[in-house]
Scaffold this active site. Structure first.
Site, PDB file in Angstrom:
ATOM      1  CE  LYS A 129      -3.893   1.907   2.718  1.00 39.12           C
ATOM      2  NZ  LYS A 129      -4.720   1.677   3.934  1.00 39.12           N
ATOM      3  CB  SER A 132      -8.034   3.476   3.043  1.00 43.23           C
ATOM      4  OG  SER A 132      -7.163   2.849   3.946  1.00 43.23           O
ATOM      5  CB  SER A 177      -8.146   0.632   5.852  1.00 45.07           C
ATOM      6  OG  SER A 177      -8.841   1.852   5.910  1.00 45.07           O
TER       7      SER A 177
END
Lengths: 493, 101
Positions: free
Chosen positions: A80, A155, A179
């Site tokens: 990420k 997210s 997330s």
């Protein structure tokens, strides 16, 4: 099978192919890159593709030979884009960092590099991990590989979509209020947020420091157990990382479900939870009961207050953490500024997107003189009550199980002007972050539209092993996790 | 109800600036969010200790000696928007007062 299927294999099989030189690390990396590049226009799972360095690293590993003991050597993964990578642009999906080139690696990156994984790139996310749909990214939304008109969740939406589509074998994400788990659910894969303190946060761009944890996405629980083992452990650079010994997280896999005491909170099946999600999760729970799990219905009475308490606390922490983005030492600096205050105000105002500003504003308000007791302190007291609810149930049960998200992946754009509706999507995941306990999402089948549903498993602090045990056993019952995405509404992509 | 003036004050504290239209929109949205937050008032919390962290409760100490092996000055300056002679360059800090502001 074609090369592009390699990334859907289980770790042991892939590893054996590498050890036996039936496939080289370079070939595997090339297969991953070919898939990432081909699908990037449709999915936009990546912000930065690490093509050159990945191939160079793979060639190095091939030259050395893959050792039978190095299970992760040569395995293509992604990070990420809020996990800093030395010499590889790291943006947190924000304009304010779009030229940021870190000069060090996050501890998790150091550890996985040492284990021999290959970094294929940095995945898309909501800006600063603030969002539940990856729509707040400065680099455009990621599309859900099951239906390209829908969000991948967030997210960590890019990480989840990349793993679901088989672009990489695994990806790391971060989870502040769900997330990792919510996008895992929306993409039909396994995603785990470990116990707070299990994994070092050194090099994770901070959002809510008392909530943030790094975790793992894979197709299979067993493989996530190996990866989590590789990134866990105390780190002098993160004083909130725990000194607890890291067990072999795979050790309990294979022990089955029988005798596990499972608590099912009424509140996780209440108002606002979609009927098709409830039905799939209830079906799964029945299967677990059929396998000998002991199911109890329980109450987590403060669930309703998790969302408001979380948004005050996480936003307060964010407003403080994000003060460092001021246009001075790194990141975007606004042009034509007249004085120092202008540098701060204009760089921040032009650099941050609307959702990040909303959270900074909410947090600044909650911490401001005259409101601190009514908002921040009140929310922190409610956090205590939520934590106690969990401790009470987990004192007598091995797992808490319910849906991961109240719904399945929604259409891109439908919640654009409605922050509160979006915030409520986190209602089932936030509590685990409030209490610091480990929690995962396990694929639990599909709704009538073919969209994945996730089942959430929450355990006691530092008892990730029980999650892996139950998740791996549940996977064996249906193999939902082996279904691959259909790229619906993809035209000729 | 949160007022536009309050929102403008918070923006100042947060070092953010908004156009008039943005200020309207943020006031409206923050008002909705704070209305949601007001639900917390329903929860009895007298005598409940606030939780601000969930790690093992302990202090972490280390010897007061320099830590070596960190990034070099040149590395740290790589991401600086403007630098000169190994230092970070910023605009004027003290306004000499030529302007009315």
């Amino acid at each position: 099978m074609s090369n592009s299927d390699y990334l859907n294999y289980d770790l042991q099989t892939l590893h054996q192919l590498l050890v036996d030189k039936k496939v080289t690390a370079v070939a595997l990396t090339e297969a991953a890159l070919a898939k990432i590049n081909a699908e990037q226009p449709a999915l936009n799972a990546f912000i930065t593709i690490n093509q050159k360095k990945a191939l160079a690293r793979a060639a190095e590993l091939d030259a050395e030979g893959i050792d039978p003991d190095d299970l992760l050597a040569g395995i293509p993964i992604a990070y990420k884009d809020n996990i800093v990578t030395n010499g590889i642009r790291t943006t947190a999906a924000s304009h304010i960092l779009d030229n940021f080139n870190p000069v060090y690696d996050a501890t998790v990156v150091e550890k996985l590099d040492a284990a021999g994984t290959i970094n294929l790139g940095k995945t898309n996310m909501d800006e600063f991990a603030m969002g539940s749909s990856t729509e707040t990214s400065h680099f455009g939304v990621t599309h859900n590989p099951w239906d390209l008109e829908r969000v991948p969740g967030g997210s960590s939406g890019g990480s989840a979509a990349a793993v679901a589509a088989g672009e990489v074998f695994a990806a790391l994400g971060s989870d502040t209020g769900g997330s990792i788990r919510q996008p895992a659910a929306y993409n039909g894969i396994f995603g785990i947020k470990p116990t707070y303190g299990r994994v070092s946060r050194w090099g994770l761009i901070a959002f809510g420091s008392s909530f943030d944890q790094i975790g793992v996405f894979t197709r299979r629980a067993q493989d996530a157990a190996v990866l989590l083992g590789a990134i866990s452990g105390h780190d002098a650079k993160d004083s909130t990382s725990s000194e607890q010994a890291v067990p072999d997280f795979t050790a309990a896999i294979g022990q089955g479900i029988k005798g596990l005491k499972i608590a099912v909170p009424d509140e996780f099946f209440g108002e606002g939870i979609a009927e098709d999600v409830k039905a799939q999760v209830e079906k799964g729970l029945q299967q677990l009961a059929d396998q000998g799990a002991i199911i109890d219905h329980v109450q987590l009475p403060h669930t309703k207050y998790a969302v408001p308490a979380y948004y005050v606390l996480a936003s307060s922490e964010a407003s403080s953490n994000l003060q460092r983005f001021d246009g001075i030492r790194y990141g975007f600096r606004a042009a034509d500024v007249k004085n120092l205050d202008d540098v701060y105000v204009r760089s921040r105002s032009e650099g941050f997107g609307p959702e990040v500003k909303r959270r900074i504003m909410l947090g600044t308000f909650a911490l401001s003189s005259g409101y601190y007791d009514a908002y921040f302190n009140k929310a922190a007291a409610v956090r205590t009550l939520i934590k106690q609810d969990f401790e009470k149930i987990l004192a007598t049960h091995d797992l808490i199980i319910g849906p991961t998200a109240p719904d399945t992946a929604f259409k891109i754009g439908v919640n654009d002007d409605d922050p509160i509706t979006l915030y409520m999507k986190d209602i089932l995941t936030i509590s685990a972050n409030m209490a610091g306990v480990p929690a995962a999402s396990v694929p639990a089948g599909f709704n009538a539209e073919g969209l994945p549903v996730g089942m959430q498993m929450i355990a006691k602090r530092f008892d990730e092993s029980t999650i892996f045990r139950a998740a791996a056993a549940f996977e064996e019952l249906n193999h939902y996790n082996l279904e691959t995405p259909t790229f619906k509404n993809g035209g000729n992509a | 109800m949160i007022s536009k003036d309050q929102v403008a004050h918070v923006a100042k504290l947060a070092r953010l600036s908004f156009s008039e239209a943005e200020l309207e929109q943020f006031t409206h949205q923050l008002d909705q969010i704070i209305a949601m937050e007001n639900e917390l008032a329903e929860v009895p919390t007298d005598g409940v200790t606030p939780t601000t962290q969930v790690s093992d409760e302990r202090n972490v100490f280390r010897a007061d000696v320099p830590v070596t092996g960190g990034p070099t000055r040149d590395q740290l300056l790589q991401n600086v928007p403007e630098s000169k002679d190994g230092l970070i360059k910023v605009p004027t800090i003290i306004d000499k007062g030529e302007a009315d502001a």
